[in-house]
Design an enzyme around this catalytic site. Sequence first.
Site, PDB file in Angstrom:
ATOM      1  N   LEU A 244      24.190 -16.901   1.364  1.00  0.00           N
ATOM      2  CA  LEU A 244      23.314 -16.771   0.202  1.00  0.00           C
ATOM      3  C   LEU A 244      22.798 -15.353   0.021  1.00  0.00           C
ATOM      4  CD1 LEU A 244      21.226 -20.064   0.532  1.00  0.00           C
ATOM      5  CD2 LEU A 244      23.217 -19.638  -0.906  1.00  0.00           C
TER       6      LEU A 244
ATOM      7  N   ASP B  65       4.774  -8.574  -0.825  1.00  0.00           N
ATOM      8  CA  ASP B  65       6.120  -8.237  -1.298  1.00  0.00           C
ATOM      9  C   ASP B  65       6.556  -9.188  -2.408  1.00  0.00           C
ATOM     10  OD1 ASP B  65       8.306  -6.546  -1.281  1.00  0.00           O
ATOM     11  OD2 ASP B  65       9.388  -7.657   0.262  1.00  0.00           O
TER      12      ASP B  65
END
Length: 674
Positions: free
Chosen positions: A65, A179
């Site tokens: 992924l 983040d």
Amino acid sequence: MALIREKRFSQMNLSLHVPSRAPFQEAAAARRQCPPPVAPPSTSSTPASRASQFRLADFERVAVLGSGNGGTVYKVRHRETCALYALKVQHSSGGELTGAAEADILSRTASPFVVRCHAVLPASAFGDVALLLELVDGGSLDAVRSRAGAFPEAAVAEVAAQALSALAYLHARRVVHLDVKPANLLASTAGEVKLADFGIARVLPRAGDHCTSYVGTAAYMSPERFDPEAHGGRYDPLAADVWSLGVTVLELLVGRYPLLPAGQKPSWAALMCAICFGEPPALPDGAASPELRGFVAACLRKDYRERASVGELLAHPFVAGRDVTASRRALRRLVAEASSPSSERRLPQLHISLDLPSCAGAGNFRAAPASASAAAAAARAGELRVSDFDRVAVLGRGNGGAVYKVVHRRTSAVYALKVLHGGGDPGAAAATEADVLRRADSPHVVRCHSVMPAAATSDSGDVALLLELVDGGSLASVAARAGAFPEAALAEVAAQALSGLSYLHARRVVHRDIKPANLLVSTAGEVKIADFGIAKVLPPRPGEHREAYEYEGTAAYMSPERFDSELHGDADPFAGDVWGMGVTILELLMGRYPLLPPGQKPSWAALMCAICFGELPLLPDGAASPELRAFLAACLHKDYAKRASVAQLLAHQFIAGRDVAASKLALRRLVAGA
């Protein structure tokens, strides 16, 4: 001036892209042969307590992924139940288990808006860790945007509402993400948004505590994280998460990273200037509702104290007033379309990780070259001893030591004694400086008579350089007392300083800290280059000069390529000395530091923005001759490849065409008057 140092930590920036439907079809076919999956473990248990239910060998990999510096994320299938998961394998680094830290934070959460961690598994005998996470089938919002383009406003409202719900849940538990960005927001085909990747998240000791961590993805960091010096070295991390969400919402709306012009390379220098000093892009009429414009403005206030809180944003009309059914439907459609192979289109991603440590301190900084013992070993103690001298006055002090005016007891000769304390950088700097000065025999470079231990015991590491005394002091001190220099005196300063650089560059020595404080002048009008603490002697072969572009120096006089190595790569270090000379001449001409407006605080962020992207100040008519203007332009070209060399500047009309006697007289009079 501000202390500036760039340090980069490897950070795991993983984009969870949705694979083509082929793996899904394979999994579906396999699932028809599997028994029905068992119910997932209860959310009340922690990943640590659930780890015994799973082993890494129980899973087979279906697809990759995403990958990053720290590890890889796989789509995996449980062999017995055929249940699908995301497996995030993180490699240990220096014994630091970042996966365990992330799992600790995820174990505190039970929110539908935060990705769920089912277990933490050892991934190897070398300390690698694997997080078994829920699989969010739509992938990241970054991947959706890359394939589908700009989001409709209704879908943006749904993303904002769910992401804010995640932040509200986390902030109430003193967890800050640090983040937030499209790559770390996952979306399901059911229209659910989940916050992921807690690799640099923090748990605050107490509610309301500020933060000093400057790790993150540069493009989404808030102004106070880029420029801590302007904000007291600390910031409110809750407000930093809000800024990142604002950038994310704006990016999804416009379909590209919004704070730089389309096509501009996202170097850290360009990002810092845009974030700290730029304005958000002006949206065309009809591109966004007044509610969305107001929402983005509330997120992106540069002063974090004026930024809206998560609670205020949840109550904002853009979020609270949305049609929930319509916005959820818009998001589901967008994710479904982006999951279609026929609509897949991939674009370059902006993943720049940057760590900016606290930057309060002095204007110079040094990286430790050789040890301090090298300087002591090189001391010529048999020729002179510190005890042979009487101190007359202190000429200057710094973090590493002091410079004294001294008199030799037997001969009454007067010198400057530069004492640098050992135990780290200063002693190593003394070794470097002594080594460079021993090579120098030029009337335009300050002379070093001897190097000796400065303390009673030779193993203390303190080192003293016995230097010639230049009786007029530095050009910085002359300018402070006398003000702006007349042009004739400037021509003489430039001619002699360039002669010093010509001598050094011919011997492959770069100074790297040319500025008024490091140019000394005598009452006889002689200019000498001093302070070689961060100078470098380049290897014999041209081009081997990577070491010379470490981020050392005085920020105000550093050239653009030294600030922004991502944009310029390994530049010509000699050109950096030319830039420093140009700024010095312009400063002496104007009587103040020239690259910032009068009165502006010289933070490293302001300096870097001005140096890398600003224009030179406009000099009034009559303030400088055409020759001087052309000389300055030749020194201060932002492209180092187009900057004049020292030899070209020595042949420039401003230098070669000066009246030598008149310019020397002008300089002598200026120094005497100061």
